[in-house]
Scaffold this motif. Structure first.
Motif, mmCIF file in Angstrom:
data_model
loop_
_atom_site.group_PDB
_atom_site.id
_atom_site.type_symbol
_atom_site.label_atom_id
_atom_site.label_comp_id
_atom_site.label_asym_id
_atom_site.label_seq_id
_atom_site.Cartn_x
_atom_site.Cartn_y
_atom_site.Cartn_z
ATOM 1 N N ALA A 177 -8.664 -15.341 2.921
ATOM 2 C CA ALA A 177 -8.394 -14.140 3.918
ATOM 3 C C ALA A 177 -7.770 -13.093 2.120
ATOM 4 O O ALA A 177 -7.646 -12.053 2.874
ATOM 5 N N PHE A 178 -7.394 -13.733 1.059
ATOM 6 C CA PHE A 178 -6.933 -12.826 0.163
ATOM 7 C C PHE A 178 -7.897 -12.180 -0.666
ATOM 8 O O PHE A 178 -7.921 -10.817 -0.479
ATOM 9 N N MET A 179 -9.155 -12.635 -0.486
ATOM 10 C CA MET A 179 -10.177 -12.003 -1.573
ATOM 11 C C MET A 179 -10.550 -11.660 -0.031
ATOM 12 O O MET A 179 -11.208 -10.059 -0.314
ATOM 13 N N ALA A 180 -10.146 -11.284 1.481
ATOM 14 C CA ALA A 180 -10.855 -10.784 2.422
ATOM 15 C C ALA A 180 -10.730 -8.789 2.216
ATOM 16 O O ALA A 180 -10.671 -7.265 2.141
ATOM 17 N N GLY A 181 -9.420 -8.735 1.732
ATOM 18 C CA GLY A 181 -8.315 -7.621 2.116
ATOM 19 C C GLY A 181 -8.332 -6.805 0.773
ATOM 20 O O GLY A 181 -8.976 -5.758 0.955
ATOM 21 N N ILE A 182 -9.347 -7.531 -0.382
ATOM 22 C CA ILE A 182 -9.182 -7.097 -1.800
ATOM 23 C C ILE A 182 -10.774 -6.594 -1.957
ATOM 24 O O ILE A 182 -11.039 -5.237 -2.271
ATOM 25 N N LEU A 183 -11.690 -7.496 -1.555
ATOM 26 C CA LEU A 183 -12.865 -7.054 -1.245
ATOM 27 C C LEU A 183 -13.778 -5.933 -0.288
ATOM 28 O O LEU A 183 -13.974 -5.561 -0.276
ATOM 29 N N VAL A 184 -12.712 -5.935 0.679
ATOM 30 C CA VAL A 184 -12.444 -4.667 1.763
ATOM 31 C C VAL A 184 -12.745 -3.236 1.041
ATOM 32 O O VAL A 184 -13.159 -1.995 1.487
ATOM 33 N N ALA A 185 -11.314 -3.486 0.391
ATOM 34 C CA ALA A 185 -10.918 -2.019 0.174
ATOM 35 C C ALA A 185 -11.855 -1.970 -1.414
ATOM 36 O O ALA A 185 -12.280 -0.188 -1.750
ATOM 37 N N ARG A 186 -12.270 -2.627 -1.772
ATOM 38 C CA ARG A 186 -13.115 -2.312 -2.991
ATOM 39 C C ARG A 186 -14.708 -1.657 -3.102
ATOM 40 O O ARG A 186 -14.719 -1.021 -3.728
ATOM 41 N N PHE A 187 -15.165 -2.678 -2.208
ATOM 42 C CA PHE A 187 -16.590 -2.541 -1.441
ATOM 43 C C PHE A 187 -17.228 -2.030 0.089
ATOM 44 O O PHE A 187 -17.878 -1.635 0.523
ATOM 45 N N GLY A 188 -15.814 -2.101 0.880
ATOM 46 C CA GLY A 188 -16.261 -1.460 1.602
ATOM 47 C C GLY A 188 -16.651 -2.713 2.833
ATOM 48 O O GLY A 188 -16.608 -3.529 2.686
ATOM 49 N N VAL A 189 -16.649 -2.740 4.504
ATOM 50 C CA VAL A 189 -17.070 -3.862 5.348
ATOM 51 C C VAL A 189 -18.319 -4.014 5.933
ATOM 52 O O VAL A 189 -18.607 -5.512 5.755
ATOM 53 N N THR A 190 -18.696 -2.794 5.894
ATOM 54 C CA THR A 190 -20.190 -3.216 5.295
ATOM 55 C C THR A 190 -21.270 -4.065 5.160
ATOM 56 O O THR A 190 -21.571 -5.117 5.436
#
Length: 459
Positions: free
Chosen positions: A317-330
């Motif tokens: 879950a923590f990675m999700a917040g960071i990775l979406v901010a960095r690489f986007g939802v797609t």
């Protein structure tokens, strides 16, 4: 369109991506997530574990999983939660918080009733109380989901989703590991009674947080004005006019708004939502009977799923917040769609090697870290689809579509498990994730989630 796509400003660096977790409402979301996750397990996996422990047949356990169907049909009463202000509490707390608190009280009472009645003697009564608890929990979800989307702007939605998932998973472990450990030293009555008491976490949080504010954008205002103009041209008056206006505004407009914004792609989006979690839901209903059937003890199940599963879920879950901010939802949606069914194959491997502790540890780690990441990303995606004028109704529709196909079909998983061995059961459930993978790739091309502009409040 995302900031990276528009070039308006560069993607946030790692420090900036981490800083989003310090926002007060982002922190508070973890406690609301806890309140949402606790009853979900107590009418789900923990409940099926209880029934399996009593010797209830697997086919019956599968059918009793329909007690959780309220989560999949909550869109039916979401318009009421979206538009109706509760008397007294609504004036004191606001629309979202008053519905949250009322639902939390209902959940606590339902769990207390389950604690005081033995399923071995009154299975249908306990099943009825599970349905009531699930109804209260689904209603709480409607209000919390609306609050989460309305409380912060788009740039913090993935972090809100991540802390929500973190709190949700802590509650799931508490409701499973905690309950099973209580059962090991005492009984199911004390276990469910303790869980009812823990619902006060949600009640206290609801009383502390502030009611969010949402604005209506021009397109939505124009849509609602058309309703007023239509009523002005009819002979409706008095209560008939009021009820007609409420029904059109609360029920018709949210669906019309979604279809208008996405056109023909709306069907594609809904199909993707409906298939994304099917493989997880299929596997989840039979997970507890599987563990016991293979030969794991209640203590092993509780401690391993708790100690390792919680850590990996929080990491995901923590990675999700960071990775979406960095690489986007797609990109993350595609990754989540791939990994969710893949982890089912690990359980097929566990079925082959038998009750080996290392096998269960690896299966729980793989399932929970990918599950935490995938769900966190998917929540952020669903939030981006909503219009803040119809948050509760639209999000309830999306989340219901997300679970309804899998939840209904999951009622037959007990029959499937009886018809094939556990290895083939998990291979078959993994295969149900293929449509979601294909649709994720199609959406990335035709309806890129990072280019969705969510109307309404963005502050």
């Amino acid at each position: 369109m995302s900031d990276a796509d528009t070039g308006a400003r560069p993607a946030p660096n790692l420090f900036q991506a981490l800083k989003v977790y310090l926002h007060a409402r982002v922190v508070g979301m973890a406690f609301l997530g806890f309140a949402a996750g606790l009853p979900f397990m107590l009418v789900g996996a923990t409940f099926t574990n209880w029934l399996a422990d009593l010797g209830v047949e697997r086919a019956a356990i599968g059918f009793l999983s329909w007690a959780s169907m309220a989560y999949s049909i909550k869109f039916l009463w979401a318009p009421v939660v979206d538009r109706l202000e509760l008397p007294i509490l609504g004036r004191l707390l606001g629309r979202r918080r008053s519905w949250m608190l009322s639902a939390q009280v209902l959940i606590a009472l339902g769990l207390l009733g389950m604690a005081l009645i033995n399923p071995a003697d009154n299975l249908m009564i306990v099943a009825g109380l599970a349905v009531i608890t699930a109804f209260g929990s689904a209603t709480q979800d409607i209000a919390i989901d609306a609050y989460r989307v309305e409380a912060v702007g788009r740039e913090r939605q993935s972090a809100m989703a991540a802390t929500y998932v973190a709190g949700y998973r802590v509650a799931m472990v508490t409701a499973l590991t905690g309950a099973l450990n209580i059962v090991a030293f005492a009984n199911w009555t004390l276990a469910y009674g303790a869980m009812a008491l823990l619902m006060t976490v949600g009640m206290i949080t609801t009383l502390i947080i502030r009611e969010p504010e949402a604005r209506m954008d021009r397109m939505t205002a124009a849509l609602e004005q058309r309703v007023i103009d239509y009523l002005d041209r009819t002979d409706h008056n008095g209560i008939r006019r009021d009820l007609t206006a409420w029904f059109i505004g609360a029920v018709i407009c949210p669906f019309a708004d979604f279809m208008k914004r996405f056109g023909g792609l709306a069907i594609l989006i809904l199909l993707f939502i409906a298939t994304f979690r099917v493989s997880d839901i299929f596997m989840g209903v039979m997970a507890q009977p599987f563990y016991l059937d293979v030969g794991f003890t209640q203590t092993q199940i509780g401690n391993i799923t708790g100690a390792f599963g919680l850590a990996m879920t929080l990491a995901g879950a923590f990675m999700a917040g960071i990775l979406v901010a960095r690489f986007g939802v797609t990109r993350m949606l595609i990754f989540g769609a791939l990994m969710a069914p893949a982890t089912n194959l690990i359980f097929a491997w566990v079925a082959i090697i038998g009750p080996e502790t290392y096998g269960l540890i690896l299966a729980i780690i793989g399932d929970n870290i990918t599950g935490g990441l995938a769900v966190g990303v998917f929540i952020a995606y669903l939030s981006s689809l909503t219009n803040s004028a119809y948050t509760a109704t639209q999000y309830a529709l999306f989340s219901s579509i997300m679970t309804l196909p899998g939840q209904f079909a999951a009622g037959f998983t007990g029959m499937l498990a009886d018809a094939v061995d556990w290895v083939w059961f998990f291979i078959i459930t993994a295969g149900t994730g293929i449509p979601a993978i294909a649709l994720a790739l199609v959406l990335a091309w035709y309806a890129n989630p990072d280019r969705i502009n969510r109307p309404g409040m963005e502050g």
